[in-house]
Design a protein around this motif. Structure first.
Motif, PDB file in Angstrom:
ATOM      1  N   HIS A  63       0.831  -1.206   0.000  1.00  0.00           N
ATOM      2  CA  HIS A  63       0.000   0.000   0.000  1.00  0.00           C
ATOM      3  C   HIS A  63       0.868   1.259   0.000  1.00  0.00           C
ATOM      4  O   HIS A  63       2.019   1.236   0.419  1.00  0.00           O
ATOM      5  CB  HIS A  63      -0.910   0.012   1.227  1.00  0.00           C
ATOM      6  CG  HIS A  63      -0.130   0.094   2.507  1.00  0.00           C
ATOM      7  ND1 HIS A  63       0.150  -1.012   3.274  1.00  0.00           N
ATOM      8  CD2 HIS A  63       0.456   1.149   3.126  1.00  0.00           C
ATOM      9  CE1 HIS A  63       0.875  -0.627   4.324  1.00  0.00           C
ATOM     10  NE2 HIS A  63       1.067   0.669   4.246  1.00  0.00           N
ATOM     11  N   MET A  64       0.262   2.351  -0.458  1.00  0.00           N
ATOM     12  CA  MET A  64       0.920   3.654  -0.376  1.00  0.00           C
ATOM     13  C   MET A  64       0.580   4.298   0.967  1.00  0.00           C
ATOM     14  O   MET A  64       1.438   4.780   1.686  1.00  0.00           O
ATOM     15  CB  MET A  64       0.403   4.522  -1.529  1.00  0.00           C
ATOM     16  CG  MET A  64       0.659   6.004  -1.411  1.00  0.00           C
ATOM     17  SD  MET A  64       2.248   6.474  -2.060  1.00  0.00           S
ATOM     18  CE  MET A  64       2.076   6.098  -3.789  1.00  0.00           C
TER      19      MET A  64
ATOM     20  N   VAL B 203      -4.941   3.168   0.495  1.00  0.00           N
ATOM     21  CA  VAL B 203      -4.731   3.633  -0.876  1.00  0.00           C
ATOM     22  C   VAL B 203      -3.495   2.949  -1.435  1.00  0.00           C
ATOM     23  O   VAL B 203      -2.429   3.000  -0.821  1.00  0.00           O
ATOM     24  CB  VAL B 203      -4.519   5.169  -0.899  1.00  0.00           C
ATOM     25  CG1 VAL B 203      -4.250   5.647  -2.323  1.00  0.00           C
ATOM     26  CG2 VAL B 203      -5.714   5.892  -0.303  1.00  0.00           C
ATOM     27  N   ASN B 204      -3.656   2.318  -2.597  1.00  0.00           N
ATOM     28  CA  ASN B 204      -2.512   1.657  -3.214  1.00  0.00           C
ATOM     29  C   ASN B 204      -1.861   2.557  -4.255  1.00  0.00           C
ATOM     30  O   ASN B 204      -2.502   3.494  -4.751  1.00  0.00           O
ATOM     31  CB  ASN B 204      -2.964   0.344  -3.873  1.00  0.00           C
ATOM     32  CG  ASN B 204      -3.368  -0.666  -2.812  1.00  0.00           C
ATOM     33  OD1 ASN B 204      -2.635  -0.899  -1.846  1.00  0.00           O
ATOM     34  ND2 ASN B 204      -4.559  -1.236  -2.971  1.00  0.00           N
TER      35      ASN B 204
ATOM     36  N   PRO C 234       1.656   5.142 -12.187  1.00  0.00           N
ATOM     37  CA  PRO C 234       1.521   3.947 -11.345  1.00  0.00           C
ATOM     38  C   PRO C 234       2.156   4.126  -9.969  1.00  0.00           C
ATOM     39  O   PRO C 234       1.854   3.372  -9.045  1.00  0.00           O
ATOM     40  CB  PRO C 234       2.274   2.865 -12.133  1.00  0.00           C
ATOM     41  CG  PRO C 234       2.359   3.371 -13.522  1.00  0.00           C
ATOM     42  CD  PRO C 234       2.350   4.858 -13.448  1.00  0.00           C
ATOM     43  N   ALA C 235       3.025   5.135  -9.848  1.00  0.00           N
ATOM     44  CA  ALA C 235       3.710   5.313  -8.572  1.00  0.00           C
ATOM     45  C   ALA C 235       3.119   6.449  -7.750  1.00  0.00           C
ATOM     46  O   ALA C 235       3.615   6.768  -6.674  1.00  0.00           O
ATOM     47  CB  ALA C 235       5.195   5.581  -8.818  1.00  0.00           C
ATOM     48  N   ARG C 236       2.068   7.096  -8.277  1.00  0.00           N
ATOM     49  CA  ARG C 236       1.538   8.268  -7.572  1.00  0.00           C
ATOM     50  C   ARG C 236       0.055   8.070  -7.285  1.00  0.00           C
ATOM     51  O   ARG C 236      -0.701   7.638  -8.153  1.00  0.00           O
ATOM     52  CB  ARG C 236       1.760   9.514  -8.436  1.00  0.00           C
ATOM     53  CG  ARG C 236       1.270  10.805  -7.787  1.00  0.00           C
ATOM     54  CD  ARG C 236       1.686  12.023  -8.575  1.00  0.00           C
ATOM     55  NE  ARG C 236       3.145  12.152  -8.566  1.00  0.00           N
ATOM     56  CZ  ARG C 236       3.882  12.415  -9.636  1.00  0.00           C
ATOM     57  NH1 ARG C 236       3.292  12.594 -10.799  1.00  0.00           N
ATOM     58  NH2 ARG C 236       5.182  12.510  -9.541  1.00  0.00           N
TER      59      ARG C 236
ATOM     60  N   PHE D 102       2.708   5.309   5.814  1.00  0.00           N
ATOM     61  CA  PHE D 102       2.932   5.830   4.459  1.00  0.00           C
ATOM     62  C   PHE D 102       4.117   5.086   3.874  1.00  0.00           C
ATOM     63  O   PHE D 102       5.254   5.265   4.311  1.00  0.00           O
ATOM     64  CB  PHE D 102       3.211   7.338   4.529  1.00  0.00           C
ATOM     65  CG  PHE D 102       3.418   7.978   3.189  1.00  0.00           C
ATOM     66  CD1 PHE D 102       2.359   8.112   2.298  1.00  0.00           C
ATOM     67  CD2 PHE D 102       4.666   8.459   2.815  1.00  0.00           C
ATOM     68  CE1 PHE D 102       2.545   8.698   1.053  1.00  0.00           C
ATOM     69  CE2 PHE D 102       4.857   9.053   1.572  1.00  0.00           C
ATOM     70  CZ  PHE D 102       3.786   9.178   0.691  1.00  0.00           C
ATOM     71  N   GLY D 103       3.820   4.193   2.946  1.00  0.00           N
ATOM     72  CA  GLY D 103       4.882   3.353   2.394  1.00  0.00           C
ATOM     73  C   GLY D 103       5.627   2.584   3.472  1.00  0.00           C
ATOM     74  O   GLY D 103       6.843   2.427   3.400  1.00  0.00           O
TER      75      GLY D 103
END
Ligand SMILES: Nc1ncnc2c1ncn2[C@@H]1O[C@H](COP(=O)(O)OP(=O)(O)OP(=O)(O)O)[C@@H](O)[C@H]1O
Ligand SMILES: [Mg+2]
Lengths: 492, 263
Positions: free
Chosen positions: B2-3, B26-27, B196-198, B64-65
């Motif tokens: 997950h993000m 949130v992923n 994809p990273a945001r 967060f991460g």
């Protein structure tokens, strides 16, 4: 004729070598001097003999000695002022020594207080300047003589005189005599009278007719500038159609064991002449609890004597325990212009009472005042300004803007605008705001990744923009850094 | 991985509990829309995630991460990649907009151990990002948000986001106060930054924005919690029916929680 008058005669000829004079004097006043190899001081105290001795040590002509004595006698009749919104402890004028020749400073940077060097580093002062500011013998560090010489040569070619006040009194006596005290009379105020009696040194600038001074004049470059002491005297005369920009002061904290700093600055602008005078003042402000620090009582006044002349004061004041300072313009010449741009920052227990006076006498005279006060900690910051429009000043205009910024809840800001308008046609405008660094602004910066201290200094810098814009470039950069250092620990 | 993982988050402001056990995951790459009545706590969530002073977390965790976000200072959260586009962007008189942005970027880079950008490299970056979110030269050189129109302020927020390249962007009512053309441009800007990273948390009252920024999930925040989640059709339903129907489904919600301005 008493002995000391006699004495004065004997050494009245220009004598540059202090040691020689002192030796001569010493023979007669065995107890009068404390002399050792490195320094010469007058004993503490103030009386007519001390004034004479001071004048003698400096090899001054008789008119100068008499001028000082008249000032001293006037000073004796004056009550100490107490009207400024300041909380001043008693000053014992008899415990001060009124002459102290340059002491030998530390011999190398290794001997300088590391804390002081750290501050310079934060300010980004270059290494050789740091050494100079810390009082390390300058020639040991870099060749100040050659810097001074090239500088002087260029100025001499332009016909500009820029030298220490002592030198000016000896070498340009007529000019000094013509203008000294013509803007700030000897009896103008308590500290001006004291200064007139005992001033030790300062700068003299003379710009002849039609000359635009080829460079910014700065005390940085004047040899011995660091040792002008606590009673400085500066006189700048700009003849018809000439221009000069003068930078005063030191942008790094100077160590100074003296408590009282009472300078007088006089500016004279003749027809269409322009003088821009910028100051960054950062004397020792005392510690967090208000112990120590400089009492800064300065009389600065510019006389727009000629038609369409212009005098502009820009000041950034962050130092001193107490500041009492009102750079002013007397707008005598028709259509002359006076400007005052000021940032005054107080922190901890500092007290500042500063502002300006604009005296409109000539027709069509204009003045503009932009004063920014920043208070943090438990400090108190007052703006005190007078705009006076005399009867004959038809079409005179003034615009005044005073903004205060508060950091924290224990500080205070006060504004005292006085107006005396005797000409019904004059236009006088005044705007004032008080704001706080808001939590919103701070959080906005933080949320973008900017740390708290940087955020505060950025907001403060923005608040001061209008004034910083008026400073010469390098000065503006240093002024900004100075605010940063001065505000350390102001939030959080 | 997950993000962002918010678990049972409780937070109070001025002694009043606003978030009451909020959970949300949130992923990377996902866009989550958050809707809900006025005063539900949407901006509070953004403020809590960004570490605003005065917003006190009393219970729960935010990862967060994999990092404990709540343990970081606000400026550190920015540096690790959290960006909040303000509902009401703040004016900072006298501070040049571009200068501000460069100071922000370099502060973040410094924190992450990256080299700081000199003005040349920064200018190059700015020019590149202007392609994503157009704002005028004049605005770039004015003081931060000073005298900007409501729409200009919102565009400036998105422009800042483009330059700062966060991992998680929280857009708090970025659409409000925008005219139709500006709304489209802002949405295009956001879409250009999707990757994809945001990830994005998009707070909005209007389904219209979601026509342009298509969300992966839509949530309803009410009474300090996420009470309903779905896909974009949930937004359409809210648009048509409002929030009242949620009361039947969630008996613990008071009427006031759904009527806006919770008591
Ligand atoms: N700094 C504060 N001081 C006092 N109360 C606050 C503060 N911030 C938020 N609140 C209160 O918390 C509640 C939630 O506010 P919040 O701004 O998070 O709502 P919102 O969901 O963003 O509403 P809107 O849709 O109107 O923007 C409100 O009742 C608000 O008054
Ligand atoms: Mg909100």
């Amino acid at each position: 004729m008493n002995e000391s008058e006699n004495m004065t005669r004997e050494v009245a000829a220009p004598v540059r070598d202090n040691a020689e004079v002192v030796e001569a004097l010493n023979r007669r006043y065995e107890a009068g001097f404390v002399t050792d190899i490195e320094s010469t001081s007058l004993p503490p105290g103030l009386n007519e003999d001390i004034v004479r001795q001071l004048s003698a040590i400096k090899g001054e002509p008789e008119w100068m000695t008499e001028w000082r004595l008249a000032a001293y006698r006037h000073w004796l009749t004056m009550p100490e002022p107490d009207w400024a919104k300041l909380d001043i402890g008693p000053i014992d004028y008899q415990s001060v020594s009124y002459y102290s020749a340059p002491k030998a400073g530390p011999k190398s940077l290794d001997e300088v207080d590391p804390k002081l060097l750290e501050t310079y580093e934060k300010l980004g002062v270059p290494l050789h300047e740091r050494a100079k500011l810390a009082g390390v013998a300058v020639d040991a560090v870099f060749d100040s003589v050659s810097v001074g010489t090239t500088f002087r040569k260029e100025l001499a070619e332009a016909g500009v005189i820029f030298c220490s006040m002592s030198e000016a009194i000896r070498e340009h006596g007529d000019l000094v005599r013509q203008y000294l005290g013509s803007v700030v009379p000897v009896g103008d105020n308590y500290f001006a009278a004291l200064n007139s009696a005992v001033f030790s040194d300062g700068s003299f600038v003379f710009i002849p007719k039609g000359v635009r001074c080829p460079m910014e004049l700065s005390t940085y470059f004047r040899i011995n500038a660091m040792n002008t002491g606590q009673f400085e005297r500066t006189l700048i005369v700009a003849e018809d159609d000439s221009h000069v920009s003068y930078l005063e002061g030191c942008t790094a904290p100077m160590r100074d064991e003296n408590q009282l700093h009472a300078a007088v600055v006089e500016l004279v602008a003749l027809d269409r002449a322009q003088i821009k005078y910028s100051t960054v003042q950062n004397w020792y402000p005392g510690d967090e609890n208000g112990v120590g620090g400089i009492y800064n009582f300065v009389t600065k006044r510019g006389d727009c004597r000629g038609v369409s002349s212009k005098i502009s004061w820009t000041q950034v004041e962050t130092g001193s325990a107490i500041t009492w300072k009102y750079p002013s313009c007397v707008l005598r010449g028709d259509h002359s212009v006076g400007e005052f741009y000021s940032v005054a920052l107080t922190h901890h227990r500092q007290q500042a009472d500063t502002g300006t006076k604009m005296i409109h006498i000539g027709k069509g005279t204009k003045s503009k005042i932009v004063a920014k006060g920043i208070s943090a900690g438990r400090s108190s910051n007052s703006y005190r300004g007078l705009v006076k429009i005399e009867k004959g000043a038809d079409g005179a205009r003034n615009y005044t803007q005073c903004d205060s910024l508060l950091i924290g809840k224990k500080c205070g800001a006060h504004t005292f605008p006085y107006m005396e308008v005797k000409n019904p046609g004059a236009i006088v405008e005044h705007e004032a705001t008080t704001s706080k660094i808001s939590d919103d602004q701070l959080f906005y910066c933080l949320s973008r990744g900017i740390g708290e201290e940087d955020a505060v200094s950025m907001i403060v810098d923005g608040f001061c923009k209008q004034v910083f814009r008026e400073l010469p470039m390098e000065f503006a950069v240093e002024a900004k850094k100075l605010l940063e250092v001065s505000l350390e620990g102001a939030v959080g | 991985m997950h993000m962002l993982k918010i678990d049972n988050l409780h937070a109070r402001v001025e002694g009043k509990e606003i978030l009451k056990g909020l959970s949300l995951t949130v992923n990377p790459g996902e866009v989550h829309a958050i809707m809900g009545p006025n005063g539900a706590g949407k901006s509070t969530l953004g403020n809590v995630l960004s570490g605003r002073e005065g917003y006190e977390v009393t219970e729960g965790t935010v990862s967060f991460g994999g990092q404990d976000l709540l343990a970081l200072e606000p400026e550190e959260r920015a540096a690790v990649g959290v960006f909040l586009a303000f509902q009401y962007p703040v004016e900072i008189p006298g501070v040049n907009n571009t200068y501000f942005l460069r100071a922000a970027l370099n502060a973040q880079r410094k924190f992450r151990g990256e080299d700081e950008l000199d003005s040349m490299r920064f200018l190059k970056l700015v020019r590149e990002k202007l392609k994503i979110m157009q704002i005028s030269d004049e605005l770039l050189h004015r003081a931060v948000n000073e005298g900007f129109s409501g729409g200009e302020k919102k565009r400036n927020e998105i422009f800042q986001m483009a330059v700062l390249e966060p991992k998680l962007a929280i857009l708090d009512e970025t659409d409000s106060g925008l005219d139709i053309d500006a709304l489209k441009q802002v949405a295009e800007g956001v879409n250009a930054l999707r990757s994809p990273a945001r990830s994005f948390l998009v707070v909005t009252h209007y389904q219209r924005l979601l026509d342009y920024i298509e969300p992966d999930f839509v949530h309803v925040l009410a009474g300090g919690r996420i009470v309903e989640s779905g896909d974009k059709n949930l937004a359409l339903k809210l648009e048509a029916e409002g929030y009242a129907w949620l009361a039947d489904k969630h008996p613990h919600l008071r009427k006031a929680d759904l009527a806006g301005e919770a008591a």
